[in-house]
Design an enzyme around this catalytic site. Structure first.
Site, mmCIF file in Angstrom:
data_model
loop_
_atom_site.group_PDB
_atom_site.id
_atom_site.type_symbol
_atom_site.label_atom_id
_atom_site.label_comp_id
_atom_site.label_asym_id
_atom_site.label_seq_id
_atom_site.Cartn_x
_atom_site.Cartn_y
_atom_site.Cartn_z
ATOM 1 N N ASP A 1 -2.341 -4.419 3.390
ATOM 2 C CA ASP A 1 -2.513 -4.717 4.815
ATOM 3 C C ASP A 1 -3.462 -5.897 5.031
ATOM 4 O OD1 ASP A 1 -0.820 -2.687 5.473
ATOM 5 O OD2 ASP A 1 -2.367 -1.284 6.130
ATOM 6 N N GLU B 1 0.806 -1.219 0.000
ATOM 7 C CA GLU B 1 0.000 0.000 0.000
ATOM 8 C C GLU B 1 0.841 1.272 0.000
ATOM 9 O OE1 GLU B 1 -3.440 0.185 2.629
ATOM 10 O OE2 GLU B 1 -3.207 -1.952 2.978
ATOM 11 N N TYR C 1 1.401 -5.682 13.078
ATOM 12 C CA TYR C 1 0.277 -4.961 12.481
ATOM 13 C C TYR C 1 -0.605 -4.340 13.556
ATOM 14 C CZ TYR C 1 -3.464 -3.868 9.233
ATOM 15 O OH TYR C 1 -4.396 -3.203 8.477
ATOM 16 N N ASP D 1 -6.191 -6.815 6.408
ATOM 17 C CA ASP D 1 -7.517 -6.560 6.968
ATOM 18 C C ASP D 1 -8.507 -6.399 5.818
ATOM 19 O OD1 ASP D 1 -6.899 -4.083 5.908
ATOM 20 O OD2 ASP D 1 -6.700 -3.076 7.834
ATOM 21 N N ARG E 1 -3.702 -2.969 13.479
ATOM 22 C CA ARG E 1 -5.168 -3.040 13.479
ATOM 23 C C ARG E 1 -5.567 -4.467 13.836
ATOM 24 N NH1 ARG E 1 -4.159 0.350 8.973
ATOM 25 N NH2 ARG E 1 -4.827 2.494 9.383
ATOM 26 N N GLU F 1 -9.934 -3.719 4.497
ATOM 27 C CA GLU F 1 -9.571 -2.670 3.543
ATOM 28 C C GLU F 1 -8.431 -3.136 2.653
ATOM 29 O OE1 GLU F 1 -11.198 0.246 3.027
ATOM 30 O OE2 GLU F 1 -12.622 -0.549 4.480
ATOM 31 N N HIS G 1 -5.038 -11.542 13.569
ATOM 32 C CA HIS G 1 -3.662 -11.087 13.729
ATOM 33 C C HIS G 1 -3.263 -11.207 15.192
ATOM 34 C CE1 HIS G 1 -4.966 -9.317 10.000
ATOM 35 N NE2 HIS G 1 -5.761 -8.487 10.633
#
Length: 750
Positions: free
Chosen positions: A89, A16, A307, A91, A309, A93, A353
C-alpha cells in the site's frame, strides 16, 4: 508498461493481501508472478522491548511468527526474477512492508528491486504504477520506524507501571491514551455542567394572504432577546398581546449552497457512521475490500475505489472530466458547473494520494446490485454519490426574512424555498446530531428551511392567532460518538486518519470506555488510568504535545527531521517522568455503586473490573463471593444477565446446564460452577431449541469444500471452516444466516 516477453516472464510483483494479488493477476496476465505478503512480515518482538536504547534506538525487527513459509515462497520466486516490484500500500506502513521484504529478498536474489505505488487497482492504475517505479523511500520508512519505536517505548515502559500501581494486564498507548483523556475530560465537563433556564417566544401570525406562519422573538429594544425566566416571559407575552404586530421589513435574497469535497479517510469514517451507522473499523474493512478488488461476474476481480487512506481532496484531471461528462448525460447540463471544482486541502494534509473516489464513475451503484454484499453496496453508494456531487452545480434557495415590530419587541420569520436542487439531487452531507443540537440551542433565528411564507407588504398589520412561550434548559456538551471523536482528533492533529479505527478499538477492547447509545463514556478503570497518566506523564497526555509529535513525524517523512534525534529528545524527558512515577503509591480503581441487592446475602451489588471487563459483585466480598454478568439499560444502569435453564445435563457431573454469555459469545455452563467448570458451545436452531456445538451452514467452504460453521469470537459470531487449522477460511455472517444467533443472544440477554 511496454516490456519484452522475456522481461515480463521474469517480473515479480509483491502486494500485501491475497485479494489484491488476485485482482492484479487479472490485469497483468500470465507474464507476471504475483505474491502476497499478507501484511507485515517483520515487527518488533512481542515479549521484549526490541529497541536498542544504547545504539540510537535501533529497532530489532524479527520475523513475525507464522510468516516463515510466506517469506520462503517470496524469496524463492525472487531468485528467478529479473525485476521485483514491491507494490505494498502507498503509505508509511506499506513502505515499511516493502523495505522489510526487500531486505529478505536481497539475501538470496540479485533482482532489480523497484517500489511501485498503486493508487487505484484498475488496468490503467496498475499500468501507470509499473511504468513509473521508484526507489524505496528511506524518509517515509524512517517516519514509520520512528512512530513504531515511540509507541513501543511508551507501551513497554508505562504498562508495567500500570501493573504495579493499578492492576496487572493493563496497557497504555501514546495516541489512544490522549483520545481516552478527551473522553474523560468531556465526561467531567458533563458532570460539572449546571443547566441554565431560558425561554423562547413564538407567535403564529396571519397576514392578508395565506398561509399563517410562525415568527420568533429575536430583539428587545436594540439588544438580542434573552429571556431567562418564566415571569419575564409571561410579562413579554402580555405586552405583545396588548400591542399590534406590524411588518417592518421584508428581505428576499438568493442563497447558494456548495457541495462538499470528495471523501478523505476521516470524512469517510464520519459520514459512514452518521449515514450507515458503521463503526470506523467496519468502514475501513469494507473500504479495503472495495479498493483491493471484488469479483464482478465475467469481469473477474475489479478494484472499485481508489486508495482509502488519504487526507487529500485532490482528484485527477481524468476523473474530473469523467464525472462532469456523467453528470451532464445523467442529470443535464444545468447540473454541471461552468468550471471544474477544486478543493483546498487541510494544512496538515500530505497530499500523497487522491481523494477517495470510484475508480470508474460510470460504474453506478445500481449496476452493482446483487454483486456485492449489503455493506459493500452501501459504502460504495456513499463514495460514488459524494464524488459525483462534489463536481455538480450549487443548490439555489430563495430565502425570505419577514421582520415584525410590536412596540420595543422585534420578531422574525425565516423561510427558505429550494429553487434548484443542484448537487442535492445526488447527495446531502449529514450534520452530526451534536452540531444540530448546538445550533438549535444557541441560535433563536435558525433557519426554518422548508417554511413557506406568505406575500406581505411593509407596514401591513398582522393578526395574532397564537402566542406561545416555551421553557428550555441549556444542555451539557454531548459525549463523543465515533464520528465526533474522529472529527475532534483530526482537528486537534492527534494521530492520523489511518490510525483512528485502531484507536477506537483499543479504548474499548481494554475496557477503558463503554458505549451507551453509541456514545463513549469512560469506565472507572478508564478514569483511574487517565488520572494516573496525566499526573505522571503530563507531556505524553498533553494534546498539543501529541499534535506536535505528529508534525515532527511528518517532518521525518519529508526529510527535514532526523528520527534518531527526535526520539532521543523525547526519551530523555520520558525517563525522568517514568522514574518519578515509579515512586507513587498503588491506586485503587473506583467502584460503581448500584441499587441492586445481592441475591445471596442481601447487601448491595457494585460494578467491579477484572481481566475480562466489568462485572457485578457483592460489596460484602470476601465473605460473599456472588458475581454476575450484566448489561446496561438505556439509562446506563446495570441490569443483571440472569442465566437461562435449558433441558441439558452436564456430562461431567450430572447437574443441569444453564445458558450464559461471555466475551466470546453464548455458551452452556454447568450450574454447579465453580465445583464443575464444564462449558459447551451452543446455538438455537430454527425451532428455538438450544443445540450444543457449532451451527452448520448449508453452503460449503469456498476454499476446501468443507463444512462451514457459525463460530463465536471476541467480536461476535462469524463463519469459519470445520477443517481449521488446515483451512483458515473465515467470513462475516450473512444477515439471514445470523438470525438464529441473534435470537440466541437476545434470549441470553433478556
Amino acid at each position: 508498461m511496454a516490456k519484452t516477453k522475456t522481461e515480463q516472464e521474469s517480473s515479480l510483483v509483491i502486494v500485501e493481501s491475497p485479494a489484491k494479488a488476485r485482482t492484479l493477476k487479472r490485469y497483468l496476465g500470465n507474464g507476471y508472478q504475483v505474491e502476497a505478503s499478507v501484511g507485515h512480515i517483520k515487527d518488533l518482538p512481542k515479549r521484549e522491548l526490541g529497541v536498542d536504547i544504547e545504539d540510537q534506538f535501533k529497532p530489532q525487527y524479527k520475523l513475525i511468527p507464522g510468516k516463515g513459509e510466506i517469506v520462503k515462497r517470496i524469496k524463492k520466486a525472487a531468485i528467478d526474477a529479473t525485476t521485483v516490484f514491491l507494490a505494498a500500500d502507498p503509505d508509511r506502513e506499506g513502505e515499511a512492508i516493502a523495505w522489510h521484504i526487500a531486505e529478505e529478498i536481497c539475501k538470496t536474489s540479485n533482482a532489480n528491486i523497484q517500489r511501485v505505488l498503486i493508487h487505484e487497482i484498475t488496468k490503467h492504475g496498475v499500468a501507470e504504477a509499473l511504468a513509473h517505479p521508484r526507489a524505496l523511500d528511506q524518509d517515509k520508512y524512517n517516519a514509520q520506524q520512528a512512530r513504531r519505536v515511540l509507541d513501543r517505548l511508551v507501551g513497554y515502559r508505562i504498562s508495567p507501571l500500570l501493573w504495579e500501581r493499578v492492576r496487572r494486564g493493563l496497557s497504555a498507548g501514546r495516541v489512544q491514551s490522549v483520545a481516552l483523556r478527551l473522553i474523560c475530560d468531556r465526561e467531567r465537563e458533563i458532570a460539572a455542567f449546571v443547566a441554565k433556564e431560558y425561554w423562547t417566544i413564538q407567535a403564529q401570525l396571519q397576514a392578508a394572504n395565506p398561509p399563517a406562519f410562525l415568527a420568533k422573538l429575536i430583539r428587545i429594544g436594540k439588544e438580542k432577546a434573552e429571556v431567562s425566566d418564566g415571569a419575564t416571559a409571561a410579562r413579554i407575552v402580555d405586552e405583545l398581546k396588548a400591542g399590534s404586530f406590524t411588518v417592518s421589513g421584508v428581505t428576499m435574497r438568493e442563497k447558494q449552497r456548495q457541495p462538499v469535497p470528495p471523501f478523505t479517510t476521516s470524512t469517510l469514517q464520519q459520514e459512514s457512521f452518521r449515514k450507515l451507522r458503521f463503526a470506523t473499523q467496519r468502514t475501513m474493512r469494507v473500504a479495503q475490500q472495495l479498493y483491493e478488488g471484488l469479483p464482478l461476474g465475467d469481469e473477474g476481480p475489479v478494484g472499485l475505489i481508489t486508495y482509502m487512506r488519504t487526507d487529500s481532496t485532490r482528484v485527477s484531471d481524468q476523473a474530473v472530466e469523467a464525472v462532469r461528462a456523467l453528470v451532464s448525460d445523467r442529470y443535464g447540463k444545468a447540473y454541471v458547473p461552468e468550471r471544474p471544482r477544486s478543493y483546498r486541502n487541510a494544512k496538515s494534509a500530505q497530499d500523497a494520494h487522491e481523494a477517495i473516489r470510484p475508480t470508474d464513475v460510470t460504474r453506478s451503484p445500481e449496476s452493482l446490485r446483487g454483486q456485492l454484499t449489503d455493506e459493500q453496496e452501501r459504502l460504495y453508494d456513499l463514495v460514488w454519490k459524494r464524488f459525483v456531487a462534489s463536481q455538480m452545480a450549487n443548490a439555489l434557495f430563495d430565502a425570505t426574512n419577514i421582520d415584525i415590530a410590536n412596540g420595543i419587541y422585534g420578531l422574525r420569520a425565516t423561510g427558505s424555498i429550494l429553487r434548484f436542487e443542484g448537487f442535492l439531487k445526488v447527495y446531502n452531507v449529514s450534520r452530526d446530531t451534536d452540531e444540530v443540537r448546538r445550533a438549535d440551542a444557541s441560535d433563536a433565528e435558525s433557519d426554518d428551511k422548508d417554511l413557506i411564507l406568505p406575500v406581505v407588504s411593509s407596514g401591513e398589520t398582522l393578526r395574532l392567532r397564537k402566542l406561545e412561550p416555551e421553557q428550555h434548559f441549556t444542555q451539557p456538551p454531548p459525549r463523543y460518538n465515533e464520528a465526533s471523536l474522529v472529527k475532534e482528533l483530526e482537528q486537534l492533529g492527534i494521530g492520523r486518519p489511518s490510525t483512528y479505527a485502531t484507536i477506537m478499538a483499543k479504548i474499548q477492547d481494554r475496557s477503558y470506555t463503554m458505549k451507551e447509545k453509541g456514545r463513549f463514556s469512560p469506565t472507572p478503570l478508564g478514569f483511574t488510568v487517565t488520572d494516573l497518566l496525566v499526573e505522571s506523564f503530563p507531556a505524553i497526555l498533553d494534546v498539543r504535545f501529541t499534535a506536535d509529535m505528529e508534525e515532527n513525524l511528518d517532518g521525518v517523512e519529508e526529510g527535514t527531521r532526523d528520527w534518531h534525534e527526535l526520539i532521543s529528545r523525547f526519551y530523555q524527558a520520558f525517563v525522568l517522568d517514568l522514574e518519578a512515577a515509579k515512586k507513587g503509591a498503588r491506586v485503587k480503581i473506583l467502584t460503581e455503586e448500584t441499587d441492586l441487592p445481592c441475591p445471596s446475602c442481601g447487601k448491595k451489588l457494585v460494578v467491579k473490573w477484572g481481566t475480562k471487563g466489568e462485572f457485578l459483585a457483592c460489596e460484602g466480598y470476601p465473605e460473599c463471593r456472588f458475581t454476575a454478568d450484566f448489561q446496561r439499560a438505556p439509562d446506563g444502569k446495570p441490569v443483571p444477565r440472569l442465566p437461562e435453564e435449558v433441558d441439558k445435563i452436564c456430562d461431567q457431573c450430572g447437574s443441569k446446564m444453564i445458558l450464559r454469555t461471555g466475551r466470546f459469545g453464548s455458551f452452556l455452563a454447568c450450574s454447579a460452577y465453580p465445583k464443575c467448570k464444564n462449558t459447551v458451545s451452543a446455538y438455537k436452531d430454527g425451532a428455538g431449541q438450544v443445540q450444543t456445538g457449532f451451527r452448520e451452514l448449508e453452503r460449503p467452504c469456498p476454499k476446501c469444500g468443507g463444512t462451514l460453521l457459525v463460530r463465536t469470537g471476541k467480536r461476535g459470531p462469524f463463519v469459519g471452516c470445520r477443517n481449521y487449522p488446515k483451512c483458515k477460511h473465515t467470513e462475516n455472517l450473512d444477515k439471514r444466516e445470523s438470525a438464529a444467533d441473534s435470537t440466541l443472544e437476545k434470549s441470553v440477554n433478556q
